[in-house]
Scaffold this motif. Structure first.
Motif, mmCIF file in Angstrom:
data_model
loop_
_atom_site.group_PDB
_atom_site.id
_atom_site.type_symbol
_atom_site.label_atom_id
_atom_site.label_comp_id
_atom_site.label_asym_id
_atom_site.label_seq_id
_atom_site.Cartn_x
_atom_site.Cartn_y
_atom_site.Cartn_z
ATOM 1 N N LEU A 109 -42.943 7.463 -27.052
ATOM 2 C CA LEU A 109 -42.056 6.607 -27.836
ATOM 3 C C LEU A 109 -42.781 6.078 -29.086
ATOM 4 N N MET A 110 -44.047 5.716 -28.915
ATOM 5 C CA MET A 110 -44.814 5.217 -30.075
ATOM 6 C C MET A 110 -44.956 6.298 -31.143
ATOM 7 N N MET A 111 -45.177 7.534 -30.691
ATOM 8 C CA MET A 111 -45.291 8.647 -31.650
ATOM 9 C C MET A 111 -43.975 8.810 -32.410
ATOM 10 N N GLN A 112 -42.864 8.785 -31.660
ATOM 11 C CA GLN A 112 -41.539 8.952 -32.267
ATOM 12 C C GLN A 112 -41.264 7.847 -33.294
ATOM 13 N N ALA A 113 -41.702 6.623 -32.947
ATOM 14 C CA ALA A 113 -41.374 5.470 -33.789
ATOM 15 C C ALA A 113 -42.425 5.226 -34.880
ATOM 16 N N GLY A 114 -43.488 6.010 -34.882
ATOM 17 C CA GLY A 114 -44.549 5.820 -35.872
ATOM 18 C C GLY A 114 -45.319 4.526 -35.667
ATOM 19 N N ILE A 115 -45.545 4.162 -34.413
ATOM 20 C CA ILE A 115 -46.277 2.925 -34.114
ATOM 21 C C ILE A 115 -47.754 3.257 -33.903
ATOM 22 N N PRO A 116 -48.663 2.547 -34.624
ATOM 23 C CA PRO A 116 -50.085 2.875 -34.497
ATOM 24 C C PRO A 116 -50.602 2.639 -33.075
ATOM 25 N N THR A 117 -51.282 3.653 -32.533
ATOM 26 C CA THR A 117 -51.865 3.566 -31.192
ATOM 27 C C THR A 117 -53.000 4.587 -31.133
ATOM 28 N N ALA A 118 -53.804 4.537 -30.078
ATOM 29 C CA ALA A 118 -54.910 5.484 -29.942
ATOM 30 C C ALA A 118 -54.364 6.901 -29.826
ATOM 31 N N THR A 119 -55.054 7.892 -30.436
ATOM 32 C CA THR A 119 -54.633 9.276 -30.266
ATOM 33 C C THR A 119 -54.835 9.665 -28.801
ATOM 34 N N TYR A 120 -54.032 10.607 -28.314
ATOM 35 C CA TYR A 120 -54.067 10.889 -26.876
ATOM 36 C C TYR A 120 -53.565 12.283 -26.562
ATOM 37 N N GLU A 121 -53.813 12.685 -25.343
ATOM 38 C CA GLU A 121 -53.182 13.874 -24.764
ATOM 39 C C GLU A 121 -52.820 13.501 -23.340
ATOM 40 N N SER A 122 -51.754 14.108 -22.793
ATOM 41 C CA SER A 122 -51.462 13.842 -21.383
ATOM 42 C C SER A 122 -51.521 15.153 -20.599
ATOM 43 N N PHE A 123 -51.901 15.033 -19.326
ATOM 44 C CA PHE A 123 -52.156 16.213 -18.492
ATOM 45 C C PHE A 123 -51.549 16.051 -17.108
ATOM 46 N N THR A 124 -51.105 17.179 -16.554
ATOM 47 C CA THR A 124 -50.627 17.150 -15.171
ATOM 48 C C THR A 124 -51.481 18.042 -14.281
ATOM 49 N N ASP A 125 -52.557 18.605 -14.849
ATOM 50 C CA ASP A 125 -53.474 19.354 -13.972
ATOM 51 C C ASP A 125 -54.917 19.001 -14.300
ATOM 52 N N GLU A 126 -55.728 18.995 -13.257
ATOM 53 C CA GLU A 126 -57.101 18.500 -13.348
ATOM 54 C C GLU A 126 -57.966 19.343 -14.285
ATOM 55 N N ALA A 127 -57.841 20.667 -14.177
ATOM 56 C CA ALA A 127 -58.735 21.538 -14.953
ATOM 57 C C ALA A 127 -58.555 21.303 -16.458
ATOM 58 N N SER A 128 -57.311 21.220 -16.920
ATOM 59 C CA SER A 128 -57.090 21.022 -18.361
ATOM 60 C C SER A 128 -57.587 19.651 -18.795
ATOM 61 N N ALA A 129 -57.388 18.635 -17.941
ATOM 62 C CA ALA A 129 -57.844 17.285 -18.275
ATOM 63 C C ALA A 129 -59.368 17.251 -18.375
ATOM 64 N N MET A 130 -60.048 17.912 -17.431
ATOM 65 C CA MET A 130 -61.515 17.947 -17.444
ATOM 66 C C MET A 130 -62.013 18.636 -18.722
ATOM 67 N N ALA A 131 -61.360 19.759 -19.056
ATOM 68 C CA ALA A 131 -61.775 20.517 -20.235
ATOM 69 C C ALA A 131 -61.614 19.674 -21.499
ATOM 70 N N TYR A 132 -60.526 18.908 -21.558
ATOM 71 C CA TYR A 132 -60.277 18.058 -22.731
ATOM 72 C C TYR A 132 -61.347 16.969 -22.854
ATOM 73 N N VAL A 133 -61.687 16.347 -21.723
ATOM 74 C CA VAL A 133 -62.709 15.296 -21.729
ATOM 75 C C VAL A 133 -64.054 15.884 -22.185
ATOM 76 N N GLU A 134 -64.388 17.072 -21.679
ATOM 77 C CA GLU A 134 -65.645 17.740 -22.067
ATOM 78 C C GLU A 134 -65.650 17.993 -23.581
ATOM 79 N N LYS A 135 -64.503 18.404 -24.089
ATOM 80 C CA LYS A 135 -64.411 18.755 -25.511
ATOM 81 C C LYS A 135 -64.574 17.514 -26.399
ATOM 82 N N VAL A 136 -63.877 16.445 -26.044
ATOM 83 C CA VAL A 136 -63.883 15.242 -26.902
ATOM 84 C C VAL A 136 -65.164 14.428 -26.704
ATOM 85 N N GLY A 137 -65.640 14.326 -25.473
ATOM 86 C CA GLY A 137 -66.868 13.569 -25.188
ATOM 87 C C GLY A 137 -66.625 12.081 -25.088
ATOM 88 N N ALA A 138 -67.681 11.331 -24.683
ATOM 89 C CA ALA A 138 -67.577 9.878 -24.515
ATOM 90 C C ALA A 138 -67.939 9.187 -25.832
#
Ligand code: AMP
Ligand code: GLY
Length: 426
Positions: A109-138
């Motif tokens: 909803l924030m994306m649709q409305a143009g409301i400033p918020t942290a950039t993000y991705e959402s996941f429904t499977d563990e492997a893709s979420a893990m890969a994303y975290v590895e890619k972006v880093g802490a």
């Protein structure tokens, strides 16, 4: 009119106190309430998430206004059921409550409305979420999508922490709530809550407030439901305030475009970043403990405001606030937010409240044999009003000293950073 309030924390004691003080209220029921609400209203046993039972109680007791405090009954659709029966309800229906009940819904909803918020991705499977975290880093932030009683967010400074958090979510630590995971950019800056009353059209912002979420002084230790709060937040600039109001207005307008009629409180949790305020989260209800500093500052009759929201005529009401500052310190049971003992007698509440401008809200308390005893992790919220920030703080801590129970613990630095100014966050 007769009013039923759902909930049992310090937030609900504050709501009930304001309602009882209104000349508009007659019988006030609380389900299930606490030791504080028992003294000023009627506590009743009722499953707050069971819409049919809540509706039946309203019918049996001529309740004309239902006020829903916590998120769970909102997400469960209790407001919808009672509103459909023609009874006024303060609180959004299940669709609107998704703003809090699903982080993915609220981010989209924030994306649709143009409301400033942290950039993000959402996941429904563990492997893709893990890969994303590895890619972006802490540093990186991992959030369970659904309700998790404030425990579903990990702000990871190390990669391993973030990977563990992803595993926890998909491993079932938060049940269904963790089957979708939102992974966000880690933002920095002071936090500020801005809540607004809304009837789905008009948005009436309350005063700003700042919670202290960590258990220990210096913002250390685990996240909690909130250890102390003050209002207003002196470091907020006019420009930042306008940006936060804009975010809340756009949110309500976007809900409306989607056919969602949102009546109650919209709570925006913001981080005041160098690029302006960005939304951390939305809640579909009053904050706890924010309510314990906001309602004592509200001059307008709360029942009038709630009924106006429920009947979609908030434009007719003008919110007025007293100029005093408010600081509230949470007295907790040692061990909270982990395990703790309860059942200890509490003394000194009356003495503390004898000082002008001091209100002691009960959170985790119960009345037993005419005595008030501890019955939860957050036990009391000691709120004090003052002509300036410093005097409110001093009055709150002086009152805290008068109250005693075994296992009493609290943070001594509520509001300390605000007193130092913006550089305290740099
Ligand atoms: P939430 O329940 O989403 O508000 O998260 C709880 C707390 O985690 C917030 O009050 C922040 O202190 C912290 N937090 C959440 N999201 C972020 C983020 N993207 N960056 C930094 N801290 C965050
Ligand atoms: N004070 C934070 C909350 O109510 O969610």
């Amino acid at each position: 009119m007769n009013i039923l309030v759902l909930g049992s924390g310090g937030r609900e004691h504050a709501i009930v106190r304001s309602i009882v003080n209104s000349p508009k209220s007659e019988k006030v029921f609380v389900a299930s309430g606490n030791g504080g609400t028992a003294q000023i209203a009627t506590n009743v046993k009722l499953d707050q998430n069971d819409g049919a039972a809540v509706l039946q109680f309203c019918k049996d007791n001529d309740v004309e206004l239902l006020v829903i405090g916590p998120e769970a009954p909102l997400v469960a659709g209790v407001a919808d059921l009672v509103r459909e029966a023609g009874i006024d309800v303060f609180g959004p229906g299940a669709q609107g409550a998704q703003l809090e009940g699903s982080k993915r819904f609220s981010k989209e909803l924030m994306m649709q409305a143009g409301i400033p918020t942290a950039t993000y991705e959402s996941f429904t499977d563990e492997a893709s979420a893990m890969a994303y975290v590895e890619k972006v880093g802490a540093p990186i932030v991992v959030k369970a999508d659904g309700l998790a009683a404030g425990k579903g967010v990990v702000v990871a400074s190390e990669l391993s922490e973030a990977l563990d958090a992803v595993k926890d979510c998909f491993g079932g630590k938060f049940g269904e709530s963790g089957s979708t995971v939102v992974i966000e950019e880690c933002m920095t800056g002071p936090e500020c809550s801005l809540l607004a009353f809304t009837d789905g059209i008009t948005v009436a912002p309350m005063a700003t407030a700042q919670d202290h979420k960590r258990a220990l002084e210096g913002d250390k230790g685990p996240n909690t439901g909130g250890m102390g709060v003050y209002s207003p937040v002196p470091i907020v600039t006019d420009e930042e305030h306008a940006a936060m109001v804009d975010a809340l207005e756009r949110t309500v307008a976007t809900l409306r475009e989607r056919g969602i009629d949102y009546r109650g409180v919209l709570y925006g949790g913001f981080m005041l970043t160098k690029d302006g305020p960005k939304v951390l989260e939305f809640n579909a209800r009053f904050g706890d403990p924010e309510t314990q500093v906001l309602l004592p500052r509200l001059k307008t009759d709360l029942v009038d405001v709630m009924v106006a929201c429920a009947q979609q005529r908030l434009a007719d009401v003008e919110l007025e606030w007293i100029d005093d500052w408010a600081v509230s310190v949470v007295l907790a049971s040692a061990g909270y937010p982990g395990s703790y003992d309860k059942g200890f007698e509490i003394t000194g509440i009356e003495d503390a409240q004898a000082s002008e401008g001091v209100i002691v809200y009960h959170a985790g308390t119960a009345e037993r044999d005419g005595k008030i005893v501890t019955n939860g992790g957050r036990v009391l919220n000691v709120t004090a009003l003052g002509k300036d920030f410093q005097s409110a703080r001093e009055a709150a801590y002086a009152a805290v000293e008068k109250i005693d129970f075994s296992s009493k613990t609290y943070r001594r630095d509520i509001g300390a950073k605000a007193a130092q100014g913006r550089q305290a966050w740099e």
